[in-house]
Design a protein around this motif. Structure first.
Motif, PDB file in Angstrom:
ATOM      1  N   LEU A  76       0.241  -1.544   0.602  1.00  0.00           N
ATOM      2  CA  LEU A  76      -0.009   0.426   0.170  1.00  0.00           C
ATOM      3  C   LEU A  76       0.836   1.421   0.269  1.00  0.00           C
ATOM      4  CD1 LEU A  76      -2.991  -0.158   2.331  1.00  0.00           C
ATOM      5  CD2 LEU A  76      -3.034   0.161  -0.189  1.00  0.00           C
ATOM      6  N   GLU A  77       1.703   1.314   0.789  1.00  0.00           N
ATOM      7  CA  GLU A  77       2.793   1.924   0.718  1.00  0.00           C
ATOM      8  C   GLU A  77       3.293   2.934  -0.398  1.00  0.00           C
ATOM      9  OE1 GLU A  77       4.829   2.605   4.817  1.00  0.00           O
ATOM     10  OE2 GLU A  77       3.660   1.912   5.263  1.00  0.00           O
ATOM     11  N   ILE A  78       3.897   1.958  -0.869  1.00  0.00           N
ATOM     12  CA  ILE A  78       4.494   1.655  -2.810  1.00  0.00           C
ATOM     13  C   ILE A  78       3.643   2.445  -3.575  1.00  0.00           C
ATOM     14  CG2 ILE A  78       5.513   0.891  -4.681  1.00  0.00           C
ATOM     15  CD1 ILE A  78       7.004  -0.887  -1.979  1.00  0.00           C
ATOM     16  N   LEU A  79       2.234   1.931  -3.795  1.00  0.00           N
ATOM     17  CA  LEU A  79       1.422   2.064  -4.288  1.00  0.00           C
ATOM     18  C   LEU A  79       0.716   3.699  -4.241  1.00  0.00           C
ATOM     19  CD1 LEU A  79      -1.267  -1.293  -4.566  1.00  0.00           C
ATOM     20  CD2 LEU A  79       0.155   0.642  -6.518  1.00  0.00           C
ATOM     21  N   TRP A  80       0.319   3.865  -2.822  1.00  0.00           N
ATOM     22  CA  TRP A  80      -0.016   5.568  -2.665  1.00  0.00           C
ATOM     23  C   TRP A  80       1.735   6.492  -2.463  1.00  0.00           C
ATOM     24  CZ3 TRP A  80      -2.078   3.414   2.475  1.00  0.00           C
ATOM     25  CH2 TRP A  80      -1.523   3.835   3.525  1.00  0.00           C
ATOM     26  N   THR A  81       2.352   6.279  -2.436  1.00  0.00           N
ATOM     27  CA  THR A  81       3.649   7.024  -3.242  1.00  0.00           C
ATOM     28  C   THR A  81       4.009   6.817  -4.181  1.00  0.00           C
ATOM     29  OG1 THR A  81       4.342   6.482  -0.648  1.00  0.00           O
ATOM     30  CG2 THR A  81       6.447   7.731  -2.702  1.00  0.00           C
TER      31      THR A  81
END
Ligand code: CUA
Length: 414
Positions: A76-81
């Motif tokens: 998720l963190e990679i995606l929303w960056t």
């Protein structure tokens, strides 16, 4: 409220809208705006749909157990960056391209216009033609115009929403702005504004732009470049008795005034042009209200005499600030150049119509008509709100009859 906004957006004219393709400048801005709106709307819808889905799907239900706590989620963190970074690339590429395109140097054969900001009016110079004018610009359709923007005092910003801009006028620096009025747009008049707060009459610092056919522009420019020559009612000559001399009484014949330069007297007549007053669109006709208490005896205006006015003007405080090409006494460049002032449609930087009444009131008490005006009050008995004094004859004040003469002179400066 939404309904009112939608209905409001469906009617009426938009005389100051930037969303049109009158120039390549506005076309590129409009295209960019559409792109950004498209991506922005897409993101908005995606986020709102996800939000509503999550609120409904994971809402608190009666008797439900507590949700399991979660700590961290690399995917998720990679995606929303990554997703916002991709979105920013989609926004940045067209934006930067448009910035570079509109900041590039103008074509070398562009029409040069020097724009000088003053508190609170605009000076426009056409160096190729030797023209200095104020508050009204003529542009030939189909030719790129390159504005060189400077200011003599504080910061201003040059903006003609319908054509292009805005760009700031910065002290000790020259900024440039160019665009090309499309060859196929109408002969039209546009509003220009100062778009940077610059003091008490910032909102009164307007101008007009006329887009005209190239041949009309040439006629305008050739005419404006010349000294002012105007028809004058010939004084009744002293006729020697018995000498049967025909009196020259044709007021329509263009006789230069005494005091005009020899060049003006001998130069062949030019078929001058200026935007026809009766064709002015409603959105460029000033509707500024006159200040309360400022009046002028309008019956005097019919008795105004241009020759008396020229003589009076040439020895009054007017010449301390204004220039009139052809009048050797009037060469100052502090205030607007008045050489062909009668060919302009507005006075006081687009605030009032250029007619006898408004000219008379303006001369009588300019600071009352435009807060902070550097043009002093001239009418005897009038209170100058800027200098905080009352004008007397001893101070060089003028009576209404004298002002009417100067108005006649200015109105003759075609
Ligand atoms: Cu000049 Cu605002």
């Amino acid at each position: 409220m939404a309904l009112a906004m939608i209905v409001g957006a469906c009617g009426g004219e938009y005389p100051n809208s930037t969303f049109n393709h009158t120039t390549e400048f506005n076309a590129s801005i409009d295209t960019l705006f559409d792109k950004l709106m498209f991506w922005g709307t897409l993101v908005f819808i995606a986020v709102e749909v996800a939000l509503v889905y999550v609120i409904v799907r994971f809402r608190r239900r009666p008797n439900a157990a507590d949700p399991k706590p979660v700590h961290g989620n690399t995917t998720l963190e990679i995606l929303w960056t990554a997703i916002p970074a991709v979105i920013l690339i989609f926004i940045a590429i067209p934006t930067v391209r448009t910035i570079f395109a509109t900041q590039a140097k103008a074509a070398p054969d562009a029409l040069q216009i020097e724009v000088v900001g003053h508190q609170w009016w605009w000076e426009f110079r056409y160096p190729e033609y030797g023209i200095t004018t104020a508050n009204e610009i003529y542009l030939p359709k189909g030719r790129t115009v390159n504005f060189a923007l400077t200011t003599v005092d504080v910061l201003h910003s040059f903006w003609v929403p319908q054509l292009g801009g805005k760009r700031d006028l910065i002290t000790n620096k020259t900024n440039y702005l160019w665009f090309t009025p499309n060859a196929d747009i109408q002969t039209d008049a546009f509003n220009g504004f100062c778009a940077e707060y610059c003091g008490s009459s910032h909102a009164n610092m307007k101008f007009r732009v006329y887009t005209v056919e190239p041949d009309e522009f040439e006629r305008w420019a050739q005419h404006q470049a010349r000294p002012a020559v105007f028809p004058v009612q010939a004084a009744v000559p002293v006729v020697p008795s018995g000498a049967g001399v025909a009196l020259v009484q044709d007021s329509a014949s263009a006789m230069p005034m005494a005091g005009d330069t020899a060049a003006a007297a001998t130069a062949p007549a030019v078929d001058g042009y200026w935007f026809p007053r009766e064709q002015l669109p409603a959105h460029v006709i000033p509707t500024t209200r006159l200040p309360k208490g400022l009046t002028f005896d309008e019956s005097l205006l019919a008795q105004g005499d241009a020759e008396r006015g020229r003589e009076l003007y040439s020895r009054s405080s007017c010449i301390g600030c204004h220039a009139i090409k052809g009048n050797p006494m009037s060469v100052s460049n502090v205030g607007p150049n008045l050489t062909h002032v009668a060919t302009r449609h507005t006075i006081a930087s687009g605030l009032y119509q250029n007619d006898a009444k408004h000219l008379a009131l303006w001369i009588k008490n300019a600071p009352a008509m435009k807060p902070g005006s550097l043009m002093p009050t001239i009418g005897i008995g009038e209170r100058d709100a800027v200098r905080k004094n009352t004008i007397s004859a001893a101070m060089g004040g003028l009576t209404d009859a004298q002002i009417a003469d100067i108005v006649a002179y200015l109105q003759a400066l075609k």
